[in-house]
Design a protein around this motif. Structure first.
Motif, short mmCIF file in Angstrom:
data_model
loop_
_atom_site.label_atom_id
_atom_site.label_comp_id
_atom_site.label_asym_id
_atom_site.label_seq_id
_atom_site.Cartn_x
_atom_site.Cartn_y
_atom_site.Cartn_z
N ARG A 1 0.82 -1.20 0.00
CA ARG A 1 0.00 0.00 0.00
C ARG A 1 0.86 1.26 0.00
NH1 ARG A 1 -3.59 -2.60 4.73
NH2 ARG A 1 -1.44 -3.19 5.23
N ALA A 2 1.98 1.21 0.72
CA ALA A 2 2.90 2.35 0.70
C ALA A 2 3.52 2.52 -0.67
CB ALA A 2 3.98 2.16 1.76
N GLN B 1 1.05 4.17 -2.98
CA GLN B 1 0.96 5.60 -2.75
C GLN B 1 2.11 6.35 -3.43
OE1 GLN B 1 -1.49 7.47 -1.33
NE2 GLN B 1 -2.63 5.53 -1.37
N ARG B 2 3.31 5.76 -3.39
CA ARG B 2 4.44 6.40 -4.06
C ARG B 2 4.24 6.43 -5.58
NH1 ARG B 2 7.25 3.58 0.00
NH2 ARG B 2 7.61 1.79 -1.38
N LEU C 1 1.36 6.43 -7.09
CA LEU C 1 0.30 7.41 -7.35
C LEU C 1 0.87 8.83 -7.36
CD1 LEU C 1 -2.68 8.12 -7.74
CD2 LEU C 1 -2.94 8.07 -5.24
N ALA C 2 1.75 9.12 -6.40
CA ALA C 2 2.36 10.45 -6.35
C ALA C 2 3.19 10.73 -7.60
CB ALA C 2 3.21 10.58 -5.09
#
Length: 317
Positions: free
Chosen positions: A57-58, A61-62, A64-65
């Motif tokens: 999940r982390a 997120q990276r 996605l950024a």
């Protein structure tokens, strides 16, 4: 521009991650570079050859950024395109670009509405080319057409129309065109095939839809590209020069219709009978029928006798 992650994951990548998450060891022969780059796993500093699984999940997120940063950069670049294109006048200033623009109008109503819109601001001329065989039209439609001619002529707009020669033998159309000529329009008839089109003020061109022939048969294109409209205008002028003015007509023989005369002229010029139809916009069956009627009118038994009669009448005229 921000670097985008190397996705999608392969089935081997997913199997490798599951193996590392389970016991820290990747599957034999499987590459771990992509998983490391994505931050899904990292080398275990205490156990060479082993890896540590990270929370996916982390990692998501990276990714996605990174993707959002790339989109933001792309949008900023697109916003600058007008400024880049604005430099065009400084490049080869002697060149002309007519600005190609065309729009598909998918129904007859759309075509008519757009033509009417262009006519409302017409100031110099309207050309129309109608190659189809004449049909019985609604009197109200013909009345509206006459009102349009009168309105345009009242504003000083030149009205020129090209028609299939067969209209001379169609009573309703012939009467309508005679009235249009009396109102100040100009009409010529042609014996050859030509495209259907409308030109207004040399800036608007309306043509049949040849790009998507499966669409509505009355669909068409509104073209405003300067070079294309100018080319179509030149074509109309050439056709006009080869046509016969409505007032002059052709009275070489009252025994034949204008359509029959057009067929005989084509044959006289050496056109094969099966090629006459495409030239005049007629079906092969219609050409055969008209030749039979012409033979009957002059008492000829064959097409050769008919052509001999035609040659004598032309020589006498």
């Amino acid at each position: 521009m921000p670097d985008l992650p190397d996705l999608p994951l392969s089935s081997a990548d997913r199997e490798t991650y599951r193996a590392v998450a389970s016991d820290g060891a990747p599957l034999d022969g499987h590459d771990t570079a992509r998983l490391v780059d994505l931050g899904l796993i990292a080398p275990n500093p205490d156990q060479p050859g082993q890896f540590i699984a990270h929370d996916p999940r982390a990692a998501a997120q990276r990714v996605l950024a990174q993707a959002q940063a790339a989109i933001t950069h792309a949008v900023a670049c697109m916003a600058e395109l007008p400024a880049v294109e604005g430099l065009a006048p400084a490049y080869d200033q002697h060149r002309w670009y007519s600005g190609p623009v065309s729009e598909l109008l998918q129904t007859r109503d759309e075509m008519n509405a757009r033509i009417q819109q262009a006519l409302r601001t017409a100031s110099s001329e309207m050309w129309t080319a109608q190659p189809g065989a004449p049909v019985d039209r609604d009197p109200d439609v013909m009345r509206v057409g006459m009102e349009r001619v009168l309105e345009l002529r009242g504003r000083g707009v030149s009205v020129r129309s090209l028609y299939n020669v067969a209209v001379r033998d169609h009573a309703a159309t012939s009467g309508h065109l005679t009235a249009a000529v009396e109102a100040g329009a100009e009409v010529v008839t042609l014996e050859e095939a030509f495209p259907r089109l409308v030109i207004i003020d040399g800036t608007h061109l309306f043509i049949d839809n040849c790009v998507r022939p499966g669409d509505d048969r009355d669909s068409g294109w509104h073209v405003t590209d300067r070079a294309t409209v100018a080319w179509a205008h030149a074509l109309c002028q050439q056709l006009w020069a080869r046509g016969t003015r409505w007032q002059e007509g052709d009275a070489s023989s009252g025994m034949l219709t204008e359509r029959q005369k057009a067929i005989l002229r084509a044959l006289e010029e050496g056109e094969a009978q099966h090629r006459v139809g495409p030239r005049l916009g007629l079906s092969e069956r219609t050409v055969t029928k008209e030749l039979a009627a012409a033979r009957a009118a002059v008492g000829a038994q064959t097409v050769y006798q008919l052509m001999a009669w035609w040659g004598r009448r032309q020589a006498e005229g």
